[in-house]
Write an enzyme that holds these catalytic residues in place. Structure first.
Site, short mmCIF file in Angstrom:
data_model
loop_
_atom_site.label_atom_id
_atom_site.label_comp_id
_atom_site.label_asym_id
_atom_site.label_seq_id
_atom_site.Cartn_x
_atom_site.Cartn_y
_atom_site.Cartn_z
N ASP A 100 80.24 16.76 61.12
CA ASP A 100 79.81 17.38 59.71
C ASP A 100 80.05 18.85 59.74
O ASP A 100 79.64 19.35 60.71
CB ASP A 100 78.52 16.67 59.12
N SER A 101 80.12 19.34 58.59
CA SER A 101 80.25 20.98 58.62
C SER A 101 78.71 21.65 58.82
O SER A 101 78.61 22.61 59.42
CB SER A 101 80.67 21.33 57.02
N TYR A 118 81.74 24.40 54.15
CA TYR A 118 83.32 24.08 54.25
C TYR A 118 83.85 24.25 52.91
O TYR A 118 84.97 24.49 52.64
CB TYR A 118 83.67 22.79 54.91
N GLY A 119 83.17 23.86 51.88
CA GLY A 119 83.69 23.82 50.51
C GLY A 119 84.15 24.93 50.10
O GLY A 119 85.06 24.77 48.97
N CYS A 176 82.12 14.13 56.60
CA CYS A 176 82.27 15.16 55.63
C CYS A 176 83.57 15.10 55.05
O CYS A 176 84.49 14.98 55.24
CB CYS A 176 82.36 16.54 56.40
N ASN A 177 83.14 14.77 53.55
CA ASN A 177 84.19 14.51 52.65
C ASN A 177 85.21 15.62 52.51
O ASN A 177 86.41 15.30 52.46
CB ASN A 177 83.73 14.20 50.99
N CYS A 207 79.71 14.37 48.58
CA CYS A 207 79.61 15.13 49.72
C CYS A 207 78.46 14.53 50.47
O CYS A 207 77.21 14.13 49.74
CB CYS A 207 79.33 16.57 49.09
N THR A 208 78.52 14.41 51.81
CA THR A 208 77.25 13.87 52.56
C THR A 208 76.01 14.64 52.37
O THR A 208 75.04 14.15 52.64
CB THR A 208 77.71 13.86 54.07
N HIS A 209 76.07 15.96 52.03
CA HIS A 209 74.80 16.52 51.81
C HIS A 209 73.85 16.17 50.29
O HIS A 209 72.93 16.04 50.56
CB HIS A 209 74.88 18.23 51.82
#
Length: 263
Positions: free
Chosen positions: A7-8, A39-40, A70-71, A182-184
């Site tokens: 993931d980022s 990353y977004g 990470c989407n 988003c995984t966050h």
């Protein structure tokens, strides 16, 4: 050998924890690209470069399968990665649009919240085009949530006002499902629940972890009893550096506990 989870930052811990549940015999390497998060807000070319370097690192350190948890990274580069590293299973993650539209919306609209690059990306657009026959899906970018999660900021007195402001144009009564793209974002389920009361909240973590298990079974990559007895269950890496500092490991453990409490 291990399973790599990328993931980022630390959002992919949501996928890691689900994978730990579904694959109890497996060992994992979790790679967080903290030097470049979030990353977004990066270009697609930058994201592909960062993820390519991380995948190369994980393969060189003995990973037998990799999850791009990470989407944003999946949207930007998973196809490129699968073509370059075609000798190893690479699992992506995508917003759970399909189940939201087909099974859960119950006559109401679906709201997908994600990072800017995911919202603008072709992968999400094609996903919506495939399943959203009745034009019930809305999307919005919530760029600050990644920064909040990386800084460990989950205080409802901060998060709820932010979400109220960003989502003020979206009436909760109009929606049946909120998709966390988003995984966050699953770290903020409690705050989303306050801002969007009565709306079902889903994310793609379970689907990705489940598909990882299927692919590993198909490829004959599941750990043996002997493998399961060797080494630490999870090795954490930050932008190519193995995490050994106590305070860093405690931060990760705190996030994992938060995820378990919210799920």
């Amino acid at each position: 050998m291990r399973v790599g989870v990328f993931d980022s930052g630390l959002g992919g811990l949501t996928v890691l924890n689900k994978a730990l549940e579904l694959l109890p015999e497996e060992k994992f390497l979790y790679y967080a690209d903290v030097d470049h998060v979030p990353y977004g807000e990066k270009t697609r070319e930058q994201v592909v470069e960062y993820v390519d370097g991380a995948v190369d690192y994980m393969i060189n350190n003995g990973c037998k399968a990799i999850v791009i948890a990470c989407n944003t990274a999946t949207s930007a580069g998973v196809q490129y990665l699968r073509e370059k590293y075609d000798f190893i299973p690479i699992i992506g993650i995508e917003p759970a649009v399909k189940p939201a539209v087909l099974y859960l919306s119950k006559g109401k609209r679906v709201l997908v919240v994600a990072t800017p690059i995911t919202v603008k990306g072709e992968k999400l657009k094609k996903l919506i085009e495939t399943y959203d026959e009745n034009n019930i899906v809305d999307t919005i970018a919530l760029s600050e949530l990644v920064n909040f999660a990386e800084k460990g900021i989950f205080d409802k007195d901060i998060i709820v006002p932010y979400l109220h402001e960003e989502l003020k144009e979206y009436n909760p009564d109009d929606y049946g499902v909120l998709v966390l793209g988003c995984t966050h974002f699953p770290f903020f389920k409690d705050s989303f629940g306050i801002v969007m009361p009565g709306v079902s909240i889903i994310d793609g973590s379970t689907g990705s972890a489940s598909y990882l298990k299927v692919r590993m079974e198909e490829e004959g990559l599941l750990a043996t009893d002997e493998d399961a007895q060797e080494g630490e269950r999870v090795i954490f890496v930050e932008s190519g550096r193995v995490v050994t500092e106590k305070y860093e490991l405690e931060k990760i453990d705190k996030l994992c506990k938060r995820w378990r409490e919210l799920n």
